[in-house]
Write an enzyme that holds these catalytic residues in place. Structure first.
Site, short mmCIF file in Angstrom:
data_model
loop_
_atom_site.label_atom_id
_atom_site.label_comp_id
_atom_site.label_asym_id
_atom_site.label_seq_id
_atom_site.Cartn_x
_atom_site.Cartn_y
_atom_site.Cartn_z
CE1 TYR A 72 -4.16 1.71 0.12
CE2 TYR A 72 -2.88 3.27 1.43
CZ TYR A 72 -4.01 2.97 0.68
OH TYR A 72 -4.98 3.92 0.50
CB THR A 125 -12.20 17.14 -24.38
OG1 THR A 125 -11.25 16.07 -24.31
CG2 THR A 125 -12.58 17.35 -25.84
CG ASP A 215 -1.53 18.00 -21.94
OD1 ASP A 215 -0.89 16.92 -21.84
OD2 ASP A 215 -2.73 18.03 -22.22
CE LYS A 258 -3.77 10.31 -24.57
NZ LYS A 258 -4.63 10.30 -23.37
NE ARG A 382 -11.67 14.56 -30.23
CZ ARG A 382 -11.63 14.22 -28.94
NH1 ARG A 382 -10.49 14.02 -28.33
NH2 ARG A 382 -12.73 14.11 -28.23
CG PHE A 449 -16.41 13.87 -26.90
CD1 PHE A 449 -16.27 15.05 -26.20
CD2 PHE A 449 -15.53 12.83 -26.63
CE1 PHE A 449 -15.26 15.21 -25.25
CE2 PHE A 449 -14.53 12.96 -25.68
CZ PHE A 449 -14.40 14.16 -24.99
N1 PM9 Z 1 -6.53 12.07 -24.87
C1 PM9 Z 1 -7.27 11.00 -26.84
O1 PM9 Z 1 -7.88 10.08 -27.38
C2 PM9 Z 1 -8.11 10.14 -24.63
C3 PM9 Z 1 -9.43 10.61 -24.28
S1 PM9 Z 1 -10.37 11.51 -25.46
C4 PM9 Z 1 -11.03 12.72 -24.49
O2 PM9 Z 1 -6.63 11.84 -27.47
C5 PM9 Z 1 -4.23 15.46 -23.90
C6 PM9 Z 1 -3.50 16.27 -24.91
C7 PM9 Z 1 -4.88 14.30 -24.28
C8 PM9 Z 1 -5.60 13.54 -23.28
C9 PM9 Z 1 -6.33 12.39 -23.62
C10 PM9 Z 1 -5.56 14.01 -21.95
C11 PM9 Z 1 -6.28 13.26 -20.87
C12 PM9 Z 1 -4.90 15.16 -21.64
N2 PM9 Z 1 -4.25 15.87 -22.62
O3 PM9 Z 1 -7.18 10.29 -21.14
O4 PM9 Z 1 -7.14 11.19 -18.85
O5 PM9 Z 1 -4.84 13.92 -25.54
O6 PM9 Z 1 -5.22 9.89 -19.65
O7 PM9 Z 1 -5.59 12.11 -20.55
C13 PM9 Z 1 -7.29 11.11 -25.40
P1 PM9 Z 1 -6.33 10.78 -20.02
#
Ligand code: PM9
Length: 460
Positions: A72, A125, A215, A258, A382, A449
């Site tokens: 933990y 988003t 980011d 990513k 998008r 979406f």
């Molecule tokens: N991006 C994408 O498919 C997954 C969800 S679609 C709303 O591109 C950026 C630049 C992203 C992103 C997610 C996040 C959020 C933050 N910034 O999905 O929570 O492209 O890990 O990250 C998606 P998480």
């Protein structure tokens, strides 16, 4: 012909794909309310919905999963991840989060006060959602070229310093808790930010004592573009470029799904000791102990290894050039896409693809639905649907870019798959006149979406 690098990996495990008839796919799309998010993954042939969490992990990452320390508190995998983030990203502190939006939630809650202004190089988003949920107002300061799908600017993700200065003049630096600097910019088409621009934004922010939070979701892809396109970086390693980029910021949010090459996870990093103390208090409320923050020990291990693999040149060169290959095939056939091709995806310009539809007839949503029906290739809208509604007026945000994203998962598909996708899109382009628009039948109030449902607009 341009030389595209072959896959720099051997395939050890395979997953069979399913093919269905056009009739079966049409039925599946009707059942999903014409929303590709709601189609069952089993019913998809080539899945280009997202590059998020869809990475094929390496044998070393899977081996790392076996040495997960699920204690933990104080897990050894956390110590490995902590040291890796500090080495590769250079920030003083980090906490793991369950994914990127977990980090966005913590940062927004701690930094933003009611009425604050958050400048950013185009919205994302979930990022904007958390900023607004905490009383902030997002302001787009990206260069104008980013909103023009046909501009060939090599660094379309750059911040326009005059737009940023104008916000500082209008609202005062004390109203701006931080600048959100995305590298690369997802919704602009995966477009990079130059090192020079990062340096200049940093100088302006330092002068006004404004923090910069990256980011960093696709920062390694950004580093590759800097190496390829910016003078002085050809002989600098991806790791060093990444370290230099991050050195101009005060911290970052990261979706590990990513560029950290894992299926789940993320982190929030920062230099400020006081902020870190507050983050540690808040992370236990929303994520978990600061030493796991919503992640299993095994997943932290995989992420630490993924971070190291992500900066290996053979990996990142193949990753970005494979995306370019798909883009090049589409451009050769005259299909309108966002140019230049970005780091993680090829974006179809739905306004130019379906010029007979108005934006309110949801061209990108329509195009994504039809591409699935015709070919089994899943993509993501998008455009106006993703942009949501203005909190004040209730009207749709109407982004200039109305796009369909063909997002390439990391290390999953081959060039032969890219050919299948290209042929399907080109075929659809030849039949574009037959496509009619969509309208909402269910519209969720937040991040609509994901769960919205649609139906074809009936001819009057
Ligand atoms: N991006 C994408 O498919 C997954 C969800 S679609 C709303 O591109 C950026 C630049 C992203 C992103 C997610 C996040 C959020 C933050 N910034 O999905 O929570 O492209 O890990 O990250 C998606 P998480």
């Amino acid at each position: 012909m341009k030389n595209y690098p072959a896959e720099p990996f051997r395939i050890k495990v395979v997953e069979m794909m399913k093919t269905m008839s056009r009739e079966e796919r049409e039925a599946a799309m009707i059942e999903a309310g014409y929303n590709t998010f709601l189609v069952k993954s089993e019913d998809v042939y080539i899945d280009l919905l997202t590059d998020s969490g869809t990475t094929a992990m390496s044998d070393k990452q899977w081996a790392g999963m076996m040495i997960g320390d699920e204690a933990y508190a104080g897990s050894r995998n956390f110590l490995h991840l902590d040291a890796t983030v500090k080495e590769y990203y250079g920030f003083k502190h980090m906490v793991p989060t369950h994914q990127g939006r977990g980090a966005e939630n913590l940062l927004s809650r701690l930094k933003i006060k009611q009425g604050d202004i958050i400048p950013g190089n185009m919205y994302f988003t979930t990022t904007r959602y958390h900023q607004e949920a905490n009383g902030g107002i997002f302001k787009d300061v990206i260069i104008d070229e980013a909103h023009d799908s046909q501009s060939e600017h090599p660094f379309k993700g750059n911040i326009d310093l005059r737009k940023l200065q104008a916000l500082i003049d209008e609202f005062g630096a004390e109203k701006i808790p931080y600048v959100c600097l995305a590298v690369t910019v997802n919704l602009a088409g995966g477009q990079p930010v130059s090192m020079q621009n990062i340096r200049e934004v940093s100088a302006l922010c330092k002068k006004h004592k404004i923090d910069i939070f990256f980011d960093a979701t696709r920062c390694v892809e950004n580093a590759y573009f800097i190496k390829k396109r910016e003078e002085g970086y050809r002989n600098v390693s991806i790791k060093e470029i990444l370290q230099e980029m991050m050195s101009y910021g005060d911290g970052c949010t990261m979706s590990g799904k990513k560029d950290c090459m894992v299926n789940i996870g993320g982190f929030l990093a920062m230099n400020d000791d006081e902020l870190f103390a507050r983050v540690k208090e808040l992370v236990v409320v929303f994520e978990g102990m600061p030493s796991y923050g919503g992640m299993a020990g095994r997943d932290m291990e995989a992420m630490a290894i993924g971070i190291k693999e992500s900066v290996v040149y053979a990996y990142i060169a193949h990753r970005v050039e494979q995306v370019a290959y798909l883009g090049d095939r589409l451009m050769e056939a005259g299909v309108p896409i966002v140019r230049p091709v970005g780091g993680h995806a090829v974006f179809l310009d739905a306004r130019l693809f379906l010029p007979h539809l108005t934006q309110d007839q949801l061209p990108a949503q329509t195009l994504a639905a039809h591409l699935y029906i015709e070919s089994g290739v899943r993509s993501m809208e998008r455009g106006i649907v993703s942009a949501g509604r203005d909190k004040k007026t209730g009207d749709h945000h109407r982004p200039k870019l109305e796009l369909v994203r063909l997002t390439i998962p990391r290390r999953v598909y081959t060039y032969a798959h890219m050919d299948v996708v290209a042929d399907a899109v080109i075929d659809l382009y030849h039949h574009r006149d037959e496509i009619t628009g969509l309208e909402f039948v269910y519209e969720p109030p937040m991040l609509r979406f994901f769960n919205a449902r649609f139906k074809p607009i009936e001819a009057k």
